[in-house]
Design an enzyme around this catalytic site. Structure first.
Site, PDB file in Angstrom:
ATOM      1  CE1 TYR A  88     -31.336 -10.512  73.609  1.00 21.23           C
ATOM      2  CE2 TYR A  88     -33.558 -11.335  73.994  1.00 21.23           C
ATOM      3  CZ  TYR A  88     -32.660 -10.615  73.220  1.00 21.23           C
ATOM      4  OH  TYR A  88     -33.091  -9.998  72.065  1.00 21.23           O
ATOM      5  CB  SER A 121     -36.861  -9.087  73.195  1.00 26.62           C
ATOM      6  OG  SER A 121     -37.067 -10.440  72.811  1.00 26.62           O
TER       7      SER A 121
HETATM    8  P1  NDP Z   1     -27.564  -8.101  65.191  1.00 29.34           P
HETATM    9  O1  NDP Z   1     -26.637  -8.967  65.974  1.00 29.34           O
HETATM   10  O2  NDP Z   1     -27.569  -8.239  63.716  1.00 29.34           O
HETATM   11  O3  NDP Z   1     -27.332  -6.551  65.519  1.00 29.34           O
HETATM   12  C1  NDP Z   1     -26.996  -6.082  66.790  1.00 29.34           C
HETATM   13  C2  NDP Z   1     -25.940  -5.005  66.612  1.00 29.34           C
HETATM   14  O4  NDP Z   1     -25.587  -4.454  67.883  1.00 29.34           O
HETATM   15  C3  NDP Z   1     -24.665  -5.570  66.002  1.00 29.34           C
HETATM   16  O5  NDP Z   1     -24.245  -4.730  64.937  1.00 29.34           O
HETATM   17  C4  NDP Z   1     -23.701  -5.546  67.169  1.00 29.34           C
HETATM   18  O6  NDP Z   1     -22.395  -5.496  66.651  1.00 29.34           O
HETATM   19  C5  NDP Z   1     -24.170  -4.311  67.932  1.00 29.34           C
HETATM   20  N1  NDP Z   1     -23.692  -4.271  69.286  1.00 29.34           N
HETATM   21  C6  NDP Z   1     -23.681  -5.285  70.196  1.00 29.34           C
HETATM   22  N2  NDP Z   1     -23.088  -4.896  71.318  1.00 29.34           N
HETATM   23  C7  NDP Z   1     -22.727  -3.605  71.162  1.00 29.34           C
HETATM   24  C8  NDP Z   1     -22.085  -2.654  71.992  1.00 29.34           C
HETATM   25  N3  NDP Z   1     -21.686  -2.960  73.233  1.00 29.34           N
HETATM   26  N4  NDP Z   1     -21.897  -1.403  71.515  1.00 29.34           N
HETATM   27  C9  NDP Z   1     -22.282  -1.066  70.263  1.00 29.34           C
HETATM   28  N5  NDP Z   1     -22.888  -1.946  69.423  1.00 29.34           N
HETATM   29  C10 NDP Z   1     -23.093  -3.200  69.871  1.00 29.34           C
HETATM   30  O7  NDP Z   1     -29.032  -8.379  65.788  1.00 29.34           O
HETATM   31  P2  NDP Z   1     -30.447  -7.654  65.549  1.00 29.34           P
HETATM   32  O8  NDP Z   1     -30.334  -6.603  64.517  1.00 29.34           O
HETATM   33  O9  NDP Z   1     -31.451  -8.704  65.396  1.00 29.34           O
HETATM   34  O10 NDP Z   1     -30.663  -6.984  66.984  1.00 29.34           O
HETATM   35  C11 NDP Z   1     -31.094  -5.638  67.167  1.00 29.34           C
HETATM   36  C12 NDP Z   1     -31.833  -5.535  68.491  1.00 29.34           C
HETATM   37  O11 NDP Z   1     -33.040  -6.286  68.402  1.00 29.34           O
HETATM   38  C13 NDP Z   1     -31.083  -6.085  69.691  1.00 29.34           C
HETATM   39  O12 NDP Z   1     -31.289  -5.250  70.809  1.00 29.34           O
HETATM   40  C14 NDP Z   1     -31.742  -7.426  69.926  1.00 29.34           C
HETATM   41  O13 NDP Z   1     -31.618  -7.873  71.257  1.00 29.34           O
HETATM   42  C15 NDP Z   1     -33.170  -7.107  69.546  1.00 29.34           C
HETATM   43  N6  NDP Z   1     -33.992  -8.263  69.236  1.00 29.34           N
HETATM   44  C16 NDP Z   1     -33.604  -9.138  68.260  1.00 29.34           C
HETATM   45  C17 NDP Z   1     -34.402 -10.225  67.953  1.00 29.34           C
HETATM   46  C18 NDP Z   1     -34.053 -11.208  66.884  1.00 29.34           C
HETATM   47  O14 NDP Z   1     -34.720 -12.247  66.804  1.00 29.34           O
HETATM   48  N7  NDP Z   1     -33.092 -10.949  66.014  1.00 29.34           N
HETATM   49  C19 NDP Z   1     -35.648 -10.464  68.688  1.00 29.34           C
HETATM   50  C20 NDP Z   1     -35.972  -9.466  69.670  1.00 29.34           C
HETATM   51  C21 NDP Z   1     -35.164  -8.398  69.938  1.00 29.34           C
HETATM   52  P3  NDP Z   1     -21.034  -5.419  67.514  1.00 29.34           P
HETATM   53  O15 NDP Z   1     -21.217  -6.256  68.741  1.00 29.34           O
HETATM   54  O16 NDP Z   1     -19.939  -5.899  66.637  1.00 29.34           O
HETATM   55  O17 NDP Z   1     -20.908  -3.955  67.839  1.00 29.34           O
END
Ligand code: NDP
Length: 287
Positions: A176, A163
């Protein structure tokens, strides 16, 4: 678990298998659909449950099923599992199963992540550990599960999702930030380890991306504490201040473009790198 015979057209990733954690929605879904469009078979992991320490709704089993449907609509095979990236045995079991069913693991995208709030005065043990366990240990677990297969295959692409907060500091989200900084150190270290196996290991560092992680009441109120129920339009100007280009957020497909590049043949000699896709935010803090 779903497994159908693919009939899709050829693309640069035909015959390759990509594993994507957090693939139920958001950026993970975007990566899955585009890699499938370009020929890859896909394997998805998602936990599909909310967490007490995360104050916005996480993905559901229906979200995961929808990503599977979209991948299969591209004519590719798709496996999926409800599993937690914090569980190393579960990750190893899933990836071993992918290799047994689909033949290899060529791309690992360690994308799953959560966003938690809380300054040093507010964060409790659960908030700290669930963030670090998911966002950092979960990335280690994904790479650990793929590494033996990629070393044996003598090819592979590992991509981690850090990030812009893994390159800078923010007192409101220290857990984070700490985890995302850690992802970069982990990525560079594993790049060394895999360099003699023909495997590249790189991170992508997104800015604000237009997914449920940022479009939720928790983050909106953080951005506009002066308003009781701030709207998307009312937070946009504040979100834009985190970037250099005057845009509040980017689309998931813009991260996918960087992921696809890192998976491509042309990126075979890029390893241990971080690609910032953050509307210029990194211009403020990286050399
Ligand atoms: P979302 O919340 O839409 O997607 C994240 C996904 O990860 C969800 O489907 C979530 O669902 C899953 N997840 C979380 N914890 C677990 C776990 N323990 N095991 C398996 N799956 C898990 O967010 P984004 O698509 O935006 O995020 C994707 C990545 O990008 C992340 O790493 C985030 O930190 C990073 N990011 C996002 C930014 C933003 O502005 N959106 C900026 C910078 C980085 P569930 O918990 O139900 O499994």
């Amino acid at each position: 678990m779903t497994d159908v015979v693919g009939t899709g057209s050829t693309g640069q990733f035909t015959g390759r298998v990509a594993v994507i954690t957090g693939g139920a929605r958001g950026q993970g879904r975007s990566h899955a659909v585009e890699l499938a469009r370009q020929g890859a078979d896909i394997a998805l992991v998602d936990r599909c449950a909310d967490l007490d320490t995360v104050s916005y709704p996480l993905a559901t089993a229906d979200d995961l099923a929808e990503t599977v449907r979209l991948v299969e609509a591209e004519g590719r095979r798709c496996m999926s599992a409800v599993a937690d990236v914090r569980d190393l045995d579960a990750m190893i079991g899933f990836v071993d199963g992918v290799v047994a069913a689909l033949g290899s693991v060529d791309i690992m995208i360690a994308n799953a992540g959560i966003s938690t709030l809380g300054s040093i005065f507010e964060l409790d043990a659960a908030g700290w550990s669930e963030t670090v366990d998911t966002n950092l240990t979960g990335v280690f677990n994904a790479l650990r599960a793929a590494a033996p297969h990629m070393r044996r295959q003598r090819r592979g692409r590992m991509i981690t999702i850090s990030s812009m907060m893994g390159r800078s500091a923010n007192p409101l989200i220290p857990a984070y930030c700490a985890a995302k900084w850690g992802v970069i150190g982990l990525t560079k270290s594993v790049a060394h380890d895999m360099a003699h196996s023909g495997v590249t290991v790189n991170a992508v560092a997104p800015g604000n991306i237009s997914t449920d992680m940022i479009h939720n009441d928790m983050l909106y109120r953080l951005m506009r504490p002066d308003l009781e129920h701030p709207t998307r339009d009312e937070v946009a100007a504040v979100m834009a201040t985190l970037h250099v280009q005057p845009v509040p957020w980017l689309e998931a497909e813009e991260i996918t473009a960087a992921v696809v590049f890192l998976c491509s043949e042309g990126a075979r000699h890029i390893t241990g790198s971080v690609i910032d896709v953050d509307a210029g935010a990194s211009a403020r803090f990286t050399a």
